[in-house]
Motif scaffolding. Sequence first.
Motif, short mmCIF file in Angstrom:
data_model
loop_
_atom_site.label_atom_id
_atom_site.label_comp_id
_atom_site.label_asym_id
_atom_site.label_seq_id
_atom_site.Cartn_x
_atom_site.Cartn_y
_atom_site.Cartn_z
N THR A 35 35.23 42.96 33.92
CA THR A 35 36.00 41.73 34.11
C THR A 35 35.55 40.63 33.15
N LEU A 36 34.24 40.48 33.02
CA LEU A 36 33.69 39.39 32.22
C LEU A 36 33.65 39.70 30.73
N GLY A 37 33.57 40.97 30.38
CA GLY A 37 33.38 41.33 28.97
C GLY A 37 31.90 41.40 28.64
N ASP A 38 31.56 42.19 27.62
CA ASP A 38 30.15 42.45 27.32
C ASP A 38 29.36 41.19 26.97
N ARG A 39 29.93 40.33 26.15
CA ARG A 39 29.18 39.14 25.71
C ARG A 39 28.85 38.24 26.89
N GLU A 40 29.83 37.97 27.76
CA GLU A 40 29.59 37.11 28.92
C GLU A 40 28.66 37.81 29.91
N TRP A 41 28.80 39.13 30.03
CA TRP A 41 27.94 39.88 30.96
C TRP A 41 26.47 39.82 30.56
N VAL A 42 26.19 39.87 29.27
CA VAL A 42 24.81 39.74 28.80
C VAL A 42 24.23 38.39 29.23
N LYS A 43 25.04 37.34 29.14
CA LYS A 43 24.58 36.02 29.56
C LYS A 43 24.33 35.99 31.07
N VAL A 44 25.21 36.61 31.85
CA VAL A 44 25.04 36.66 33.31
C VAL A 44 23.76 37.42 33.66
N LEU A 45 23.51 38.55 32.99
CA LEU A 45 22.29 39.31 33.23
C LEU A 45 21.05 38.47 32.94
N ASP A 46 21.10 37.71 31.86
CA ASP A 46 19.96 36.87 31.50
C ASP A 46 19.68 35.84 32.59
N ARG A 47 20.74 35.16 33.08
CA ARG A 47 20.56 34.15 34.14
C ARG A 47 20.08 34.80 35.43
N HIS A 48 20.67 35.93 35.79
CA HIS A 48 20.27 36.65 37.00
C HIS A 48 18.81 37.10 36.91
N ASN A 49 18.42 37.65 35.78
CA ASN A 49 17.05 38.14 35.63
C ASN A 49 16.03 37.01 35.68
N LYS A 50 16.38 35.87 35.11
CA LYS A 50 15.48 34.70 35.18
C LYS A 50 15.32 34.25 36.63
N LEU A 51 16.41 34.24 37.35
CA LEU A 51 16.39 33.79 38.75
C LEU A 51 15.51 34.71 39.59
N VAL A 52 15.69 36.01 39.46
CA VAL A 52 14.89 36.96 40.23
C VAL A 52 13.42 36.89 39.83
#
Length: 279
Positions: free
Chosen positions: A129-146
């Motif tokens: 849904t988000l596309g690869d580029r936006e998904w990489v950014k989401v993963l980065d934010r999620h990983n920082k949060l965890v």
Amino acid sequence: MDSQQSWDTAWIAVGIVGVLALAAVITLSVLLIVARKQLRSARAELDRIRDEQGRRRKRIGLAPLAVKTVWETGNSLITKGIGATVRNSIEDLAGWAKVERPDLARITADGEVVIAFSDIEGSTELNETLGDREWVKVLDRHNKLVTRAVENHGGHVVKNQGDGFMIAFADPAEAVRACVDVQHDLETTAIAKQPIRVRMGLHQGSSVRRGDDLFGRNVAMAARVAAQASGGQILISQPVRDAVADTDIEVGEPRTVELKGIRGSQDLYPVLIPELATS
């Protein structure tokens, strides 16, 4: 005269073919330049993510684990693609632990360790849904949060792969509180254009005995517990429930399940998350 016209026509045809060939070469060259620029940009973004994660991977006061860490995530994104990286994160992490057998005993003096697994619910669909580029950014934010929540509660990220985490704690209560913080932060922090729901599962067991399959069974148990959770939910096994019984942590009614690869039935307890308990 007819011969001259034929030569003129032939030269015109050759000229047209030459122009078309030149245009094709120019077009291909432009496409190649654009593609190379996009590849460099994507690699630079992945390098930045890996550098930031690498700087936070070691926490003062915790013994380093003999494990491979978040560096493989970036490599997997490049070599396998986003979809392959995020698919079946919990199972992949459990399989990795079974082979690598990280020294979880070094986290705690008495040999009892809480193992937690987490991943994003419906990550493959979100990626599409988000596309690869936006998904990489989401993963980065999620990983920082965890990672921040784990560090704040004295835990250690054993392995991060794609959207999945394998985490170890010495203190069961702190392990549960770290997971609660993650769920709270996901509710209050916008890390994507749509809600990100994480499923989490915890199990406590001994990691000292290395001569039999005790290590493998405890890791498998934690992974199976997490796989039973739904997005936004924290499930804990009976040993974790017993360990936090005298704390302020509240749990709901257990449900009895049979877990793949685990003998007998198991009681799993949902953690009641303040302000999210009715959601």
